[in-house]
Design a protein around this motif. Structure first.
Motif, PDB file in Angstrom:
ATOM      1  N   ALA A  60     -36.007  44.386  26.295  1.00 22.12           N
ATOM      2  CA  ALA A  60     -35.514  43.034  26.667  1.00 22.12           C
ATOM      3  C   ALA A  60     -35.424  43.013  28.228  1.00 22.12           C
ATOM      4  O   ALA A  60     -35.609  44.069  28.957  1.00 22.12           O
ATOM      5  CB  ALA A  60     -34.011  43.034  26.388  1.00 22.12           C
ATOM      6  N   LYS A  61     -35.222  41.804  28.893  1.00 17.93           N
ATOM      7  CA  LYS A  61     -35.283  41.594  30.409  1.00 17.93           C
ATOM      8  C   LYS A  61     -34.134  40.811  30.668  1.00 17.93           C
ATOM      9  O   LYS A  61     -33.434  40.055  29.809  1.00 17.93           O
ATOM     10  CB  LYS A  61     -36.565  40.725  30.610  1.00 17.93           C
ATOM     11  N   TRP A  62     -33.794  41.124  31.941  1.00 19.79           N
ATOM     12  CA  TRP A  62     -32.724  40.356  32.280  1.00 19.79           C
ATOM     13  C   TRP A  62     -32.859  38.828  32.715  1.00 19.79           C
ATOM     14  O   TRP A  62     -34.030  38.913  33.282  1.00 19.79           O
ATOM     15  CB  TRP A  62     -31.979  40.960  33.763  1.00 19.79           C
ATOM     16  N   THR A  63     -32.148  37.853  32.352  1.00 23.36           N
ATOM     17  CA  THR A  63     -32.676  36.570  32.654  1.00 23.36           C
ATOM     18  C   THR A  63     -32.463  36.291  34.104  1.00 23.36           C
ATOM     19  O   THR A  63     -33.176  35.223  34.754  1.00 23.36           O
ATOM     20  CB  THR A  63     -31.804  35.701  31.904  1.00 23.36           C
ATOM     21  N   ASP A  64     -31.731  36.949  34.953  1.00 24.41           N
ATOM     22  CA  ASP A  64     -31.390  36.854  36.424  1.00 24.41           C
ATOM     23  C   ASP A  64     -30.993  37.965  36.998  1.00 24.41           C
ATOM     24  O   ASP A  64     -30.979  38.871  36.506  1.00 24.41           O
ATOM     25  CB  ASP A  64     -30.567  35.550  36.608  1.00 24.41           C
ATOM     26  N   LYS A  65     -31.220  37.809  38.404  1.00 19.16           N
ATOM     27  CA  LYS A  65     -30.857  38.991  39.297  1.00 19.16           C
ATOM     28  C   LYS A  65     -29.464  39.590  39.138  1.00 19.16           C
ATOM     29  O   LYS A  65     -29.124  40.780  39.557  1.00 19.16           O
ATOM     30  CB  LYS A  65     -30.846  38.559  40.632  1.00 19.16           C
ATOM     31  N   THR A  66     -28.488  38.798  38.556  1.00 18.25           N
ATOM     32  CA  THR A  66     -26.882  39.292  38.531  1.00 18.25           C
ATOM     33  C   THR A  66     -26.893  40.118  37.207  1.00 18.25           C
ATOM     34  O   THR A  66     -25.760  40.845  36.905  1.00 18.25           O
ATOM     35  CB  THR A  66     -26.340  38.059  38.228  1.00 18.25           C
ATOM     36  N   ARG A  67     -28.088  40.358  36.355  1.00 19.55           N
ATOM     37  CA  ARG A  67     -27.784  41.092  35.315  1.00 19.55           C
ATOM     38  C   ARG A  67     -26.731  40.837  34.423  1.00 19.55           C
ATOM     39  O   ARG A  67     -25.964  41.644  34.104  1.00 19.55           O
ATOM     40  CB  ARG A  67     -27.885  42.623  35.765  1.00 19.55           C
ATOM     41  N   ARG A  68     -26.413  39.767  34.111  1.00 24.26           N
ATOM     42  CA  ARG A  68     -25.385  39.252  33.065  1.00 24.26           C
ATOM     43  C   ARG A  68     -25.867  38.992  31.862  1.00 24.26           C
ATOM     44  O   ARG A  68     -25.038  38.981  30.672  1.00 24.26           O
ATOM     45  CB  ARG A  68     -24.579  38.213  33.575  1.00 24.26           C
ATOM     46  N   PHE A  69     -27.096  38.551  31.653  1.00 26.04           N
ATOM     47  CA  PHE A  69     -27.701  38.123  30.317  1.00 26.04           C
ATOM     48  C   PHE A  69     -29.058  38.900  29.864  1.00 26.04           C
ATOM     49  O   PHE A  69     -29.936  38.744  30.884  1.00 26.04           O
ATOM     50  CB  PHE A  69     -27.726  36.574  30.214  1.00 26.04           C
ATOM     51  N   LEU A  70     -29.000  39.361  28.989  1.00 28.38           N
ATOM     52  CA  LEU A  70     -30.252  40.055  28.441  1.00 28.38           C
ATOM     53  C   LEU A  70     -30.860  39.213  27.612  1.00 28.38           C
ATOM     54  O   LEU A  70     -30.462  38.301  26.743  1.00 28.38           O
ATOM     55  CB  LEU A  70     -30.114  41.221  27.771  1.00 28.38           C
ATOM     56  N   THR A  71     -32.286  39.103  27.516  1.00 31.14           N
ATOM     57  CA  THR A  71     -33.037  38.262  26.692  1.00 31.14           C
ATOM     58  C   THR A  71     -34.314  38.972  26.212  1.00 31.14           C
ATOM     59  O   THR A  71     -34.746  39.676  26.764  1.00 31.14           O
ATOM     60  CB  THR A  71     -33.528  36.961  27.343  1.00 31.14           C
ATOM     61  N   CYS A  72     -34.879  38.902  24.860  1.00 38.11           N
ATOM     62  CA  CYS A  72     -35.855  39.503  24.385  1.00 38.11           C
ATOM     63  C   CYS A  72     -36.941  38.319  24.372  1.00 38.11           C
ATOM     64  O   CYS A  72     -36.932  37.387  23.998  1.00 38.11           O
ATOM     65  CB  CYS A  72     -35.497  39.717  22.887  1.00 38.11           C
ATOM     66  N   PRO A  73     -38.130  38.932  25.283  1.00 42.53           N
ATOM     67  CA  PRO A  73     -39.235  37.999  25.317  1.00 42.53           C
ATOM     68  C   PRO A  73     -39.898  37.787  24.032  1.00 42.53           C
ATOM     69  O   PRO A  73     -40.725  36.982  23.833  1.00 42.53           O
ATOM     70  CB  PRO A  73     -39.918  38.747  26.399  1.00 42.53           C
ATOM     71  N   ARG A  74     -39.605  38.722  23.084  1.00 37.87           N
ATOM     72  CA  ARG A  74     -40.582  38.514  21.791  1.00 37.87           C
ATOM     73  C   ARG A  74     -39.786  37.548  20.798  1.00 37.87           C
ATOM     74  O   ARG A  74     -40.515  36.595  20.231  1.00 37.87           O
ATOM     75  CB  ARG A  74     -40.357  39.750  21.152  1.00 37.87           C
ATOM     76  N   CYS A  75     -38.643  37.658  20.771  1.00 36.79           N
ATOM     77  CA  CYS A  75     -37.838  36.703  19.634  1.00 36.79           C
ATOM     78  C   CYS A  75     -36.871  35.749  20.497  1.00 36.79           C
ATOM     79  O   CYS A  75     -36.603  34.412  19.824  1.00 36.79           O
ATOM     80  CB  CYS A  75     -36.998  37.564  18.769  1.00 36.79           C
ATOM     81  N   GLY A  76     -36.785  36.001  21.823  1.00 37.44           N
ATOM     82  CA  GLY A  76     -36.064  34.771  22.441  1.00 37.44           C
ATOM     83  C   GLY A  76     -34.586  34.930  22.567  1.00 37.44           C
ATOM     84  O   GLY A  76     -34.076  33.928  23.073  1.00 37.44           O
ATOM     85  N   ILE A  77     -34.069  35.957  21.709  1.00 36.21           N
ATOM     86  CA  ILE A  77     -32.608  35.844  21.740  1.00 36.21           C
ATOM     87  C   ILE A  77     -31.956  36.425  22.869  1.00 36.21           C
ATOM     88  O   ILE A  77     -32.444  37.207  23.877  1.00 36.21           O
ATOM     89  CB  ILE A  77     -32.069  36.990  20.510  1.00 36.21           C
ATOM     90  N   THR A  78     -30.805  35.806  23.163  1.00 34.29           N
ATOM     91  CA  THR A  78     -30.050  36.048  24.531  1.00 34.29           C
ATOM     92  C   THR A  78     -28.763  36.348  24.155  1.00 34.29           C
ATOM     93  O   THR A  78     -28.041  36.133  23.597  1.00 34.29           O
ATOM     94  CB  THR A  78     -30.079  35.081  25.488  1.00 34.29           C
ATOM     95  N   GLU A  79     -28.233  37.471  24.916  1.00 35.14           N
ATOM     96  CA  GLU A  79     -26.731  38.038  25.014  1.00 35.14           C
ATOM     97  C   GLU A  79     -26.295  38.366  26.125  1.00 35.14           C
ATOM     98  O   GLU A  79     -26.857  39.108  27.147  1.00 35.14           O
ATOM     99  CB  GLU A  79     -26.818  39.171  24.043  1.00 35.14           C
ATOM    100  N   ALA A  80     -24.919  38.144  26.505  1.00 38.26           N
ATOM    101  CA  ALA A  80     -24.213  38.349  27.669  1.00 38.26           C
ATOM    102  C   ALA A  80     -23.913  39.941  27.753  1.00 38.26           C
ATOM    103  O   ALA A  80     -23.756  40.332  26.663  1.00 38.26           O
ATOM    104  CB  ALA A  80     -22.944  37.506  27.752  1.00 38.26           C
ATOM    105  N   ALA A  81     -24.146  40.538  28.697  1.00 39.41           N
ATOM    106  CA  ALA A  81     -23.883  42.009  28.833  1.00 39.41           C
ATOM    107  C   ALA A  81     -23.392  42.186  29.991  1.00 39.41           C
ATOM    108  O   ALA A  81     -23.766  43.178  30.834  1.00 39.41           O
ATOM    109  CB  ALA A  81     -25.404  42.504  28.762  1.00 39.41           C
ATOM    110  N   GLU A  82     -22.315  41.766  30.265  1.00 37.55           N
ATOM    111  CA  GLU A  82     -21.369  41.989  31.458  1.00 37.55           C
ATOM    112  C   GLU A  82     -20.617  43.373  31.501  1.00 37.55           C
ATOM    113  O   GLU A  82     -20.087  43.754  30.347  1.00 37.55           O
ATOM    114  CB  GLU A  82     -20.187  41.035  31.615  1.00 37.55           C
ATOM    115  N   LEU A  83     -20.992  43.977  32.537  1.00 33.90           N
ATOM    116  CA  LEU A  83     -20.406  45.594  32.420  1.00 33.90           C
ATOM    117  C   LEU A  83     -19.178  45.742  33.107  1.00 33.90           C
ATOM    118  O   LEU A  83     -18.320  46.741  32.649  1.00 33.90           O
ATOM    119  CB  LEU A  83     -21.523  46.194  33.826  1.00 33.90           C
ATOM    120  N   SER A  84     -18.451  44.721  33.538  1.00 37.15           N
ATOM    121  CA  SER A  84     -17.237  44.718  33.980  1.00 37.15           C
ATOM    122  C   SER A  84     -16.059  44.340  32.901  1.00 37.15           C
ATOM    123  O   SER A  84     -16.432  43.946  31.913  1.00 37.15           O
ATOM    124  CB  SER A  84     -16.845  43.785  34.975  1.00 37.15           C
TER     125      SER A  84
END
Ligand SMILES: [Zn+2]
Length: 74
Positions: free
Chosen positions: A50-74
């Motif tokens: 998966a890749k981060w959708t932006d520099k803030t690293r809050r959302f992961l997205t899968c370039p293969r199936c396009g699914i996105t999930e919030a991944a906040e560490l705080s």
């Protein structure tokens, strides 16, 4: 080291996030290939990272199936 968040759609093996959905598909494709020579260890580059959708690293997205999930560490 802070604990990694537990996500529904992604998991980490330390070097990156892997899409659970595509990982299952990935393994099906490999195990279905039993007629092909011997089993080869999958290269990390071939796995559904998966890749981060932006520099803030809050959302992961899968370039293969396009699914996105919030991944906040705080
Ligand atoms: Zn995926």
């Amino acid at each position: 080291m802070p604990p990694m968040p537990q996500l529904n759609d992604f998991y980490t093996e330390g070097f990156g996030w892997i899409c659970r959905h595509c990982e299952r598909q990935f393994e099906r494709e490999h195990t279905a290939d039993e007629s092909e020579a011997e089993y080869k260890d999958p290269e990390p580059a071939n796995r559904p990272l998966a890749k981060w959708t932006d520099k803030t690293r809050r959302f992961l997205t899968c370039p293969r199936c396009g699914i996105t999930e919030a991944a906040e560490l705080s």
